[in-house]
Design an enzyme around this catalytic site. Structure first.
Site, PDB file in Angstrom:
ATOM      1  N   GLN A 138     -14.460   3.437  12.944  1.00  0.00           N
ATOM      2  CA  GLN A 138     -15.380   3.616  14.407  1.00  0.00           C
ATOM      3  C   GLN A 138     -14.580   3.711  15.434  1.00  0.00           C
ATOM      4  O   GLN A 138     -14.801   3.970  16.919  1.00  0.00           O
ATOM      5  CB  GLN A 138     -16.610   2.557  13.415  1.00  0.00           C
ATOM      6  N   ASP A 165     -24.825  -6.738  12.681  1.00  0.00           N
ATOM      7  CA  ASP A 165     -25.483  -5.886  11.805  1.00  0.00           C
ATOM      8  C   ASP A 165     -26.918  -7.247  11.452  1.00  0.00           C
ATOM      9  O   ASP A 165     -27.661  -6.792  11.252  1.00  0.00           O
ATOM     10  CB  ASP A 165     -24.496  -5.444  10.995  1.00  0.00           C
ATOM     11  N   ASN A 204     -20.941  -8.901  10.850  1.00  0.00           N
ATOM     12  CA  ASN A 204     -20.692  -7.527  11.574  1.00  0.00           C
ATOM     13  C   ASN A 204     -19.399  -6.691  11.544  1.00  0.00           C
ATOM     14  O   ASN A 204     -18.626  -7.184  10.269  1.00  0.00           O
ATOM     15  CB  ASN A 204     -20.234  -7.385  13.175  1.00  0.00           C
ATOM     16  N   LYS A 205     -19.145  -5.218  11.639  1.00  0.00           N
ATOM     17  CA  LYS A 205     -17.851  -4.884  10.938  1.00  0.00           C
ATOM     18  C   LYS A 205     -15.960  -4.993  10.300  1.00  0.00           C
ATOM     19  O   LYS A 205     -16.136  -6.367  11.255  1.00  0.00           O
ATOM     20  CB  LYS A 205     -16.886  -3.857  12.160  1.00  0.00           C
TER      21      LYS A 205
HETATM   22  O1  MRU Z   1     -20.016   0.484   8.994  1.00  0.00           O
HETATM   23  P1  MRU Z   1     -21.398   1.301  10.854  1.00  0.00           P
HETATM   24  O2  MRU Z   1     -20.391   1.853  11.268  1.00  0.00           O
HETATM   25  O3  MRU Z   1     -22.558   1.361  10.685  1.00  0.00           O
HETATM   26  O4  MRU Z   1     -20.855  -0.794  11.186  1.00  0.00           O
HETATM   27  C1  MRU Z   1     -21.085  -0.376  12.574  1.00  0.00           C
HETATM   28  C2  MRU Z   1     -21.743  -1.554  12.995  1.00  0.00           C
HETATM   29  O5  MRU Z   1     -20.266  -3.242  12.914  1.00  0.00           O
HETATM   30  C3  MRU Z   1     -21.453  -2.232  14.291  1.00  0.00           C
HETATM   31  O6  MRU Z   1     -20.240  -3.140  15.492  1.00  0.00           O
HETATM   32  C4  MRU Z   1     -23.093  -2.979  14.429  1.00  0.00           C
HETATM   33  O7  MRU Z   1     -24.358  -2.021  13.804  1.00  0.00           O
HETATM   34  C5  MRU Z   1     -23.945  -3.061  15.649  1.00  0.00           C
HETATM   35  S1  MRU Z   1     -24.004  -0.901  16.729  1.00  0.00           S
HETATM   36  C6  MRU Z   1     -24.281  -1.469  18.594  1.00  0.00           C
END
Ligand code: MRU
Length: 357
Positions: free
Chosen positions: A201, A242, A252-253
């Site tokens: 990402q 998240d 978070n990720k």
């Molecule tokens: O798996 P993803 O791409 O949905 O993960 C996204 C993240 O971890 C973002 O950092 C989080 O959702 C915040 S988005 C403003």
């Protein structure tokens, strides 16, 4: 710069459809997918065509509208269907609380009209609620940016992970909103972007958003962050979240926790930027956050080529939890939470509804 394409759009009236920018194809291809039923929205969330906590919540809210499309019969049938549709959508991804928050809001909007409106009127009210969630997110993202810039020096060298930009929200983002706002104010900003294994990402989406705006951007592999910090080239780390527990532990990720440890070891402030609807005050700590596990193929044969031996065991958690003690501050649309603890969170986030599981 031309406006960035919107990740989520509703087309038409109550009988309209949802248009999503397919984020799995970026940066090579800019293509939209149209969702005409709730299953298509579920699939888009599950497979990360729409992703990022706030964008998932917005898409799910519109997904409810699609799921009730044929529910113009009696009110009890509509409420039965609403229950089925929201339950179905909650099963798409477990970690981002914004999904559950948005679905709760949709249920509450329908409940307010129970016994007082026709099914079609309730459907119309639900579309208005989804559009309100969408519009509020825009304002929230811009407010996060304005609050967050106060934490940055000028010039600022920021490292970020995953994508918490316009693509992950209605527009402008959370972590990236801080960077965009500083840039739009004419301040000097330079960004290191972690590529963000396994689904990239950072490389595919964040580097794309930043380079579209011509913000100086340097892409690094996740494993290079320590070296870059040791070289003294990072003034702050900013990521999204998240789900944030009542004590400030933040999911978070995957890879975010490691970055926070590195930031602490190198004396670099580590900030989380997130809307107040990313807080889950019903859980005392990050221990209770459900971490999504995704398919082995994301590690062994992603992007069209096998990169590991057949039969090897894998473990693929999509998120990790950064303990509050490693977070220098949390930036929300209401201000800066610093220090990060139960009391300061309660003060900043009071009024946030409890999320049903
Ligand atoms: O798996 P993803 O791409 O949905 O993960 C996204 C993240 O971890 C973002 O950092 C989080 O959702 C915040 S988005 C403003």
């Amino acid at each position: 710069m031309m406006g960035q394409p919107e990740s989520v759009q509703w087309i038409g009236d109550v009988d309209g459809c949802l248009r999503l920018l397919d984020q799995t194809l970026l940066p090579l291809e800019l293509r939209y997918v149209a969702c005409h039923d709730v299953d298509a929205v579920w699939e888009a969330i599950k497979n990360l065509r729409v992703r990022g906590a706030p964008a998932i919540g917005i898409a799910a809210a519109y997904g409810v509208c699609l799921g009730l499309r044929n529910a113009d019969e009696t009110e009890p049938e509509l409420f039965d269907q609403l229950q089925q549709v929201t339950t179905h959508l909650t099963g798409s991804r477990p970690t981002a609380v914004n999904l559950f928050w948005a679905l709760d809001r949709m249920r509450a909007a329908a409940d307010r009209l129970r016994g007082r409106a026709t099914s079609r009127e309730i459907r119309q009210a639900l579309l208005l609620e989804a559009q309100a969630i969408h519009a509020e997110d825009r304002a929230t993202c811009h407010a996060i940016g304005r609050c967050g810039t106060t934490l940055l020096p000028d010039p600022a060298r920021v490292l970020t992970h995953c994508n918490a930009g316009g693509l992950a929200t209605s527009e402008y983002g959370t972590a990236l909103s801080v960077i965009f706002t500083a840039w739009d104010q004419g301040r000097r900003v330079e960004v290191f972007v972690d590529e963000t294994r396994p689904l990239l990402q950072g490389a595919r989406l964040t580097a794309w958003e930043l380079t579209q705006r011509e913000i100086p951007t340097t892409l690094i592999c996740d494993s290079m962050a320590a070296q870059v910090m040791k070289e003294g080239r990072v003034d702050a780390v900013i990521t999204g979240a998240d789900r944030i527990a009542a004590n400030g532990d933040a999911a978070n990720k995957i890879g975010t926790y490691g970055l926070a440890v590195l930031a602490r070891a190198h004396g670099v402030p580590f900030y989380i930027a997130a809307p107040t609807n990313s807080f889950d005050l019903s859980i005392a700590s990050g221990e209770h956050i459900v971490i999504e596990e995704r398919a082995a193929e994301e590690i062994t044969e992603n992007f069209g080529r096998r990169t590991a031996p057949v039969g090897v065991h894998t473990y693929n958690p999509a998120f990790d939890v950064t303990p509050a003690r490693l977070i220098s501050a949390i930036i929300t649309e209401r201000g800066i939470i610093q220090p990060v603890n139960r009391e300061t969170i309660r003060e900043n986030v009071s009024g946030q509804r409890t999320i049903s599981k």
